[in-house]
Design an enzyme around this catalytic site. Structure first.
Site, PDB file in Angstrom:
ATOM      1  N   ASP A 172       8.059  49.977  -6.417  1.00 50.95           N
ATOM      2  CA  ASP A 172       6.953  49.457  -6.705  1.00 50.95           C
ATOM      3  C   ASP A 172       6.000  49.996  -7.253  1.00 50.95           C
ATOM      4  O   ASP A 172       5.970  50.754  -8.143  1.00 50.95           O
ATOM      5  CB  ASP A 172       6.490  48.537  -5.353  1.00 50.95           C
ATOM      6  N   ASP A 182      13.176  50.546  -8.001  1.00 51.28           N
ATOM      7  CA  ASP A 182      12.004  51.358  -8.130  1.00 51.28           C
ATOM      8  C   ASP A 182      11.063  51.190  -6.733  1.00 51.28           C
ATOM      9  O   ASP A 182      11.719  50.683  -5.803  1.00 51.28           O
ATOM     10  CB  ASP A 182      11.149  50.366  -9.181  1.00 51.28           C
TER      11      ASP A 182
END
Length: 296
Positions: free
Chosen positions: A213, A211
């Site tokens: 963050d 991802d």
């Protein structure tokens, strides 16, 4: 002269086992630092001994803060491991380091707190250098093996180790990315890397991006359910990377050119006569080479 190589793999979130090992066996290992995260799966890949330890335990029972880091490193060393590959799910602070990519970490910023960060202490003091906390030789082999699977690999990156278990606030994410210049973020590489250095183990950290963050304007906050698919795909490619390592590492392992296997050579400060006997006894696996050198 070198010694026989044994690969140790510490599997992060999503990686709780390894297929393809010959003579595979889950083994319980006792350490002076308590029980490791789980039993350790031992076996062989292409004739090379391998030990696999799920960092969070099978079923993911340990949070990043409750992982028994000292017991994990001691147990691997006690089994004869020489080279440790940490495979970890991480968030990315860089647009070009996208979910599904791997990053070969070479630096860390430690923002953890309350974790035991050393095997040494009162009664037996030692200071090792972690200026370059990963092994360049082992990291290069991991990068080559990952690329051979078709994985997009980034060479070099700074890992921000946070305590967790919560993910970053938006302000923290921006700080780590824009001010501190970090590349990836995770919760488990520290104190693991420091302890591996104290145990004179070569250590490489492969960050598997899941991802962005919370900094990325098009992706929003981290949502665990949204990263599960990427996590599973990353874990499968991580296993393929590990399977390619024996062909890229010498079985009769020469001394580490980075000096990882000699990190304690000049690190002990406490005079032999002043050392705490109980602590020295607990250090038999990680520091026995320098605490009890062979007689001549």
């Amino acid at each position: 002269m070198g010694n026989r190589m044994m690969i140790g793999v510490i599997g992060g979130s999503g990686l709780y086992g390894m297929d393809g090992l010959r003579d595979a066996e889950w083994r319980s290992v006792d350490t002076p630092w308590g029980a490791p995260s789980d039993s350790i799966l031992t076996g062989a890949l292409d004739g090379t001994p391998v030990a696999f330890l799920p960092r969070h335990g099978r079923g993911h029972v340990h949070s990043p803060s409750s992982v028994p880091y000292r017991a994990n490193i001691d147990a691997l060393k006690r089994l004869g491991v020489t080279d440790v590959i940490s495979v970890s799910a991480c968030g990315s602070f860089r647009e070009e380091m996208a979910p599904g990519d791997f990053v070969m970490v070479d630096q860390f910023i430690d923002r953890t707190r309350g974790r035991a960060t050393s095997f040494f202490g009162a009664g037996c003091v030692a200071h090792v250098s972690v200026a370059n906390p990963t092994c360049a030789r082992l990291s290069a082999a991991c990068a080559e093996a990952a690329r051979a699977t078709g994985t997009r690999m980034h060479d070099g990156g700074t890992y921000l180790a946070m305590e967790g278990p919560q993910f970053s606030t938006l302000a923290e994410s921006r700080l780590y990315r824009e001010v501190w210049g970090c590349d990836v973020i995770g919760m488990t590489a520290m104190p693991e890397a420091k302890l591996a250095r104290e145990a004179e183990l070569c250590y490489a950290c492969v960050a598997m991006i899941t991802d962005y963050d919370s900094w990325h304007p098009d992706h929003g906050e981290v949502d665990v359910t949204a990263i599960i698919t990427t996590l599973t795909e990353n874990a499968a490619r991580g296993c393929k990377m590990i399977a390619g390592l024996p062909a890229r590492l010498e079985p009769d392992r020469p001394p580490c050119p980075c000096g990882c296997d000699r990190a304690l050579e000049h690190a002990l400060l406490t005079a032999p006569g002043a050392r705490d006997a109980d602590l020295v006894a607990r250090l038999d696996a990680v520091a026995g080479r320098v605490l009890d050198p062979p007689s001549t």
